[in-house]
Every structure is written in C-alpha cells, then in structure tokens.
Scaffold this active site. Structure first.
Site, PDB file in Angstrom:
ATOM      1  N   TRP A   1       0.828  -1.189   0.000  1.00  0.00           N
ATOM      2  CA  TRP A   1       0.000   0.000   0.000  1.00  0.00           C
ATOM      3  C   TRP A   1       0.863   1.240   0.000  1.00  0.00           C
ATOM      4  CZ3 TRP A   1      -2.398  -2.639   4.705  1.00  0.00           C
ATOM      5  CH2 TRP A   1      -3.415  -3.538   4.317  1.00  0.00           C
TER       6      TRP A   1
ATOM      7  N   VAL B   1       2.450   2.407   3.443  1.00  0.00           N
ATOM      8  CA  VAL B   1       3.365   1.518   4.154  1.00  0.00           C
ATOM      9  C   VAL B   1       4.472   1.042   3.219  1.00  0.00           C
ATOM     10  CG1 VAL B   1       3.576  -0.592   5.524  1.00  0.00           C
ATOM     11  CG2 VAL B   1       1.475   0.773   5.663  1.00  0.00           C
ATOM     12  N   CYS B   2       4.082   0.271   2.232  1.00  0.00           N
ATOM     13  CA  CYS B   2       5.056  -0.403   1.376  1.00  0.00           C
ATOM     14  C   CYS B   2       5.745   0.535   0.397  1.00  0.00           C
ATOM     15  CB  CYS B   2       4.385  -1.545   0.622  1.00  0.00           C
ATOM     16  SG  CYS B   2       3.593  -2.743   1.714  1.00  0.00           S
ATOM     17  N   ILE B   3       5.171   1.710   0.144  1.00  0.00           N
ATOM     18  CA  ILE B   3       5.821   2.689  -0.729  1.00  0.00           C
ATOM     19  C   ILE B   3       6.486   3.790   0.092  1.00  0.00           C
ATOM     20  CG2 ILE B   3       5.517   4.278  -2.666  1.00  0.00           C
ATOM     21  CD1 ILE B   3       5.154   1.286  -3.324  1.00  0.00           C
TER      22      ILE B   3
END
Length: 218
Positions: free
Chosen positions: A118, A121-123
């Site tokens: 997402w 978070v992940c980016i």
C-alpha cells in the site's frame, strides 16, 4: 539572460537513468485497497512494467510474506519478466531487506521509480529511506493504492514533502519515449498505450486503423 536550448531537463526520466521497483502487488493487499479499482491498478502496473521491459529498464520485483499470508504477485508482472527473481521479504519496508538492497546496489542507479501496495506503508517506507540515503525517488501514484483515500493522499503528500516526485503510469511510458521520431521504440510505446492507456489507447487504434496516422510525422 538565459538562452533556451533544445535539450531535455535532467529531472526527466530516461530508460538508462533509473530502476523500477514493483512492490507487493499481491492479493492480500489488493483485497483491502479502496482508492483505485483493482482492474485499473493491475492495468497501470502492467503498463509501467511493459514499458520498463521494452525500454530495458532494470526492474526489481518484491513481495512480502508471499507463502504465509499475502499471496503471489499479480500474475501479469512475473509473466512480463519471465525467470526474474521475485524477492520475498518479512519486512514491511522493502529498504530494510538486505537481498533487495544488494540488488539495488548491483543495478547501481541513483534514481528509483516506485509503485505498489500500500502507498502508506510499502511505498512510503522505501521512498523515505532511499531519499534519506541520497537517492532520487519517483512514485507512480496511479499504480499505487491504499485502504482509504485519506491514507493514500497523506502518503503521497508525505513523500512529496520529503522530495519524491509523483508521476502517473502513462506519463512514465511517454517520458521514456519522449520523441515520436525515435522509431526503434515507436511501435512498442504506441502498442502498450493502445492496450493499456484507456481512451488515449482507443484513439491510437482508431487513428492508425482509419487513416494510418503516425505521431512521428509533422
């Protein structure tokens, strides 16, 4: 007084100056994504992946907890890069995974383009971490998604405030091509656009079919 010259700005992307990092395009994250339709997200992810593959941009594919929780990467992505390693992690922040960092260092590009799930978070994790270490970061915002509009927008704002550059999927593809007179990649670019660029792609199909139009002419 400055004189203008017919030279592209250094902040524009070119096929040789960056790596594309595709992060956690997995079913578990997709189920809870509400900021973009999943079919549109998959389309945009495939568009940038095909663009990178066609222009020989180095690409890093990574997942989190693939076997134990999050599921495999969207199948179209490894299909575009057959045989390429998909780095599976335990860390939410890709930048804290040593094998991924080893791959980033092996590729050796100081400019990174990120997309995935997402956004918040992940980016955000790798974007802020890479910027902190002196990398230039671009984020394909319509190839990212999150659990809410608030989460996605705050994440993009946070990254931009830190120095990241937001772009879109079609913008990424056309920036790689940049000049329709570049015949070696003309069919590649218009072909990807035709298949993935919505109304613009339908327009390309129409123009070429009905009266043989080509963007490279004057």
């Amino acid at each position: 007084m400055n004189k203008a010259t017919a030279v592209a700005g250094t902040s524009l992307l070119s096929p040789t100056d960056h790596a594309l990092v595709l992060i956690d395009f997995q079913s578990q994250m997709a189920f809870a994504t509400h900021t973009i339709d999943i079919s549109a997200l998959r389309n945009n992810a495939a568009l940038i992946a095909k663009g990178a593959a066609g222009f020989n941009v180095p690409v890093v594919l990574t997942t989190v907890a693939e076997k134990s929780f999050s599921g495999p990467m969207f199948p179209e992505l490894p299909a575009i890069f057959p045989g390429q390693t998909v780095f599976d992690r335990t860390s939410m922040n890709t930048w804290e995974d040593q094998p991924v960092i080893d791959e980033i260092n092996r590729i050796g590009k100081r400019r990174l383009v990120l997309a995935g799930l997402w956004t918040s978070v992940c980016i955000v994790g790798p974007a802020l971490s890479a910027i902190d270490q002196g990398f230039e970061v671009y984020v394909v915002t319509d190839a990212c998604g999150d659990v809410s509009v608030e989460a996605h927008e705050r994440a993009v704002t946070r990254m931009v405030q830190a120095g990241a550059v937001p772009i879109t999927a079609v913008q990424y593809l056309l920036e790689l091509q940049r000049d329709w007179a570049r015949g070696a990649t003309y069919d590649l670019t218009t072909g990807i656009a035709r298949d993935h660029a919505g109304g613009y792609g339908i327009g390309i199909q129409y123009a070429k079919t009905m009266f043989g139009a080509q963007e490279g002419g004057h």
